[in-house]
Scaffold this active site. Structure first.
Site, mmCIF file in Angstrom:
data_model
loop_
_atom_site.group_PDB
_atom_site.id
_atom_site.type_symbol
_atom_site.label_atom_id
_atom_site.label_comp_id
_atom_site.label_asym_id
_atom_site.label_seq_id
_atom_site.Cartn_x
_atom_site.Cartn_y
_atom_site.Cartn_z
ATOM 1 N N LYS A 1 87.937 -79.107 31.074
ATOM 2 C CA LYS A 1 89.164 -79.106 31.901
ATOM 3 C C LYS A 1 88.859 -79.593 33.310
ATOM 4 O O LYS A 1 87.828 -79.231 33.888
ATOM 5 C CB LYS A 1 89.772 -77.704 31.965
ATOM 6 C CG LYS A 1 89.999 -77.086 30.591
ATOM 7 C CD LYS A 1 90.723 -75.760 30.649
ATOM 8 C CE LYS A 1 90.666 -75.059 29.307
ATOM 9 N NZ LYS A 1 89.485 -74.183 29.135
ATOM 10 N N TYR B 1 84.206 -72.855 34.484
ATOM 11 C CA TYR B 1 83.461 -71.761 33.837
ATOM 12 C C TYR B 1 81.973 -71.779 34.173
ATOM 13 O O TYR B 1 81.255 -70.839 33.856
ATOM 14 C CB TYR B 1 83.632 -71.796 32.311
ATOM 15 C CG TYR B 1 85.064 -71.723 31.822
ATOM 16 C CD1 TYR B 1 86.115 -71.445 32.693
ATOM 17 C CD2 TYR B 1 85.382 -71.938 30.491
ATOM 18 C CE1 TYR B 1 87.420 -71.389 32.252
ATOM 19 C CE2 TYR B 1 86.693 -71.886 30.038
ATOM 20 C CZ TYR B 1 87.707 -71.622 30.925
ATOM 21 O OH TYR B 1 89.006 -71.570 30.475
ATOM 22 N N ASP C 1 85.900 -74.266 23.520
ATOM 23 C CA ASP C 1 86.696 -74.448 24.732
ATOM 24 C C ASP C 1 85.878 -74.066 25.960
ATOM 25 O O ASP C 1 85.331 -72.960 26.037
ATOM 26 C CB ASP C 1 87.947 -73.558 24.656
ATOM 27 C CG ASP C 1 88.844 -73.756 25.871
ATOM 28 O OD1 ASP C 1 89.624 -74.721 25.858
ATOM 29 O OD2 ASP C 1 88.739 -72.969 26.836
ATOM 30 N N HIS D 1 93.635 -78.401 34.219
ATOM 31 C CA HIS D 1 93.460 -76.945 34.053
ATOM 32 C C HIS D 1 94.698 -76.137 34.490
ATOM 33 O O HIS D 1 95.131 -75.221 33.800
ATOM 34 C CB HIS D 1 92.211 -76.499 34.827
ATOM 35 C CG HIS D 1 91.607 -75.233 34.315
ATOM 36 N ND1 HIS D 1 90.255 -74.975 34.338
ATOM 37 C CD2 HIS D 1 92.164 -74.135 33.765
ATOM 38 C CE1 HIS D 1 90.018 -73.779 33.824
ATOM 39 N NE2 HIS D 1 91.168 -73.241 33.477
#
Ligand code: NAP
Length: 321
Positions: A84, A55, A50, A117
């Site tokens: 996402k 990120y 994931d 997201h």
């Protein structure tokens, strides 16, 4: 049981491994560590990884996946990779280019799953948290259904095998499910979920619509809040040290003792046995290997009931802004 073969069928015919490796680490963690731990996770047996645009690690996660493919450990089709769509790319014309930019960083041809997201649009642009001159976060207004139609196009273009959502409540899910001309249902809703926030009502609703609930923050220890004034991402100063430490909960610890496993593993196992796909983040080699042991034991019906009773609707990731 081999973690590689534990998968759940999605409503579009694809399969998702029920244990996922959570790749998020704060910016202060060196990016080369992302490559190391993602490779370790694949070696330990994780097949679901994931990540997200936000990120800022897709280049490294992609490198790790491709290197495990190159050394013959896995094939691309063995890996289930999630990305996402960040909230600054919600205008429909920005959705596919955002996914293409993630794929370029990953150097992959497709993602297995692409998620919206958060159900919260931010002013378009490259700044993840755009702010005005007073430091206030700048939001945008975009129809969730229009974003969803753009997500459907990404699936049709073969850039995402499956599409879903994250951090949606029932009402937001219903907006999509009731959309006239809906082509694909979301396959999943990824939300914060742990014994203190077990999301049982949302889980029942998702199950009734054949939507998989995916748990993030399943072992979160301290409340993290986005700073209201600045909208800054969670960092240690905003971690509320007074929030309850889930992994120190006496009930969880007693169950851990009973099963000779750690409280963290009990919290993971709890999710699997209630039909929830669970993400497990660790940047520690020993704990990465420990987390795949979630398939080696079972909780009893009574254990599950005791864990259910821990619910207090306590949200660690408050998202106050
Ligand atoms: P988590 O899996 O709940 O783990 C929390 C902490 O527990 C980790 O920082 C880890 O620290 C520690 N830990 C891991 N295994 C352990 C073990 N066996 N024993 C003791 N401690 C252990 O982490 P999370 O990051 O909150 O959530 C997991 C993933 O969900 C994220 O990485 C991200 O991919 C995703 N996520 C999504 C959203 C969203 O909005 N969709 C939000 C948050 C997270 P160490 O690294 O030191 O082991």
């Amino acid at each position: 049981m081999d973690p590689k073969y534990q998968r759940v069928a999605l409503n579009d015919g694809h399969f998702m491994p029920v244990l996922g490796f959570g790749s998020y680490a704060p910016p202060e963690v060196p990016r080369n560590r992302v490559v190391e731990v993602t490779k370790l996770a694949i070696e330990a047996g994780f097949r679901h990884i994931d990540s997200a645009y936000l990120y800022n690690n897709e280049e490294q996660v992609g490198l790790a996946i491709r290197s495990k493919i190159a050394d013959g450990s896995v094939k691309r089709e063995d890996i289930f990779y999630t990305s996402k769509l960040w909230c600054t790319f919600f205008r429909p014309q920005l959705v596919q280019p955002a996914l293409e930019s993630s794929l370029k960083k990953l150097q992959l041809d497709y993602v297995d799953l692409y998620l919206i997201h958060f159900p919260m649009a931010l002013k378009p642009g490259e700044t993840p948290l755009p702010k005005d001159e007073n430091g206030k976060v700048m939001f945008d207004t975009v129809d969730l259904c229009a974003i969803w139609e753009a997500m459907e196009k990404c699936k049709d273009a073969g850039l995402a095998k499956s599409i879903g959502v994250s951090n949606f409540n029932r009402r937001q899910l219903e907006m999509i499910l009731n959309k006239p001309g809906l082509k694909y249902k979301p396959v999943c809703n990824q939300v914060e979920c742990h014994p203190y926030l077990n999301q049982s009502k949302l889980l029942d609703f998702c199950k009734s619509k054949d939507i998989v609930l995916v748990a993030h923050g399943s072992r979160t220890q301290r409340r993290q809040t986005m700073c209201k004034a600045t909208g800054s991402l969670p960092k240690m100063p905003w971690v509320d040290q007074n929030s309850p430490a889930l992994l120190e909960d006496p009930v969880l610890c007693a169950l851990a003792k009973k099963h000779k496993r750690s409280p963290a593993l009990i919290a993971l196992r709890y999710q699997l046995q209630r039909g929830v796909v669970v993400l497990a983040k660790s940047y520690n080699e020993q704990r990465i290997r420990e987390n795949v042991q979630v398939f080696e034991f079972q909780l009893t019906w009574e254990d599950m009931k005791v864990l259910d009773d821990l619910n207090r609707n306590f949200r660690y990731v408050a998202m106050d802004m």
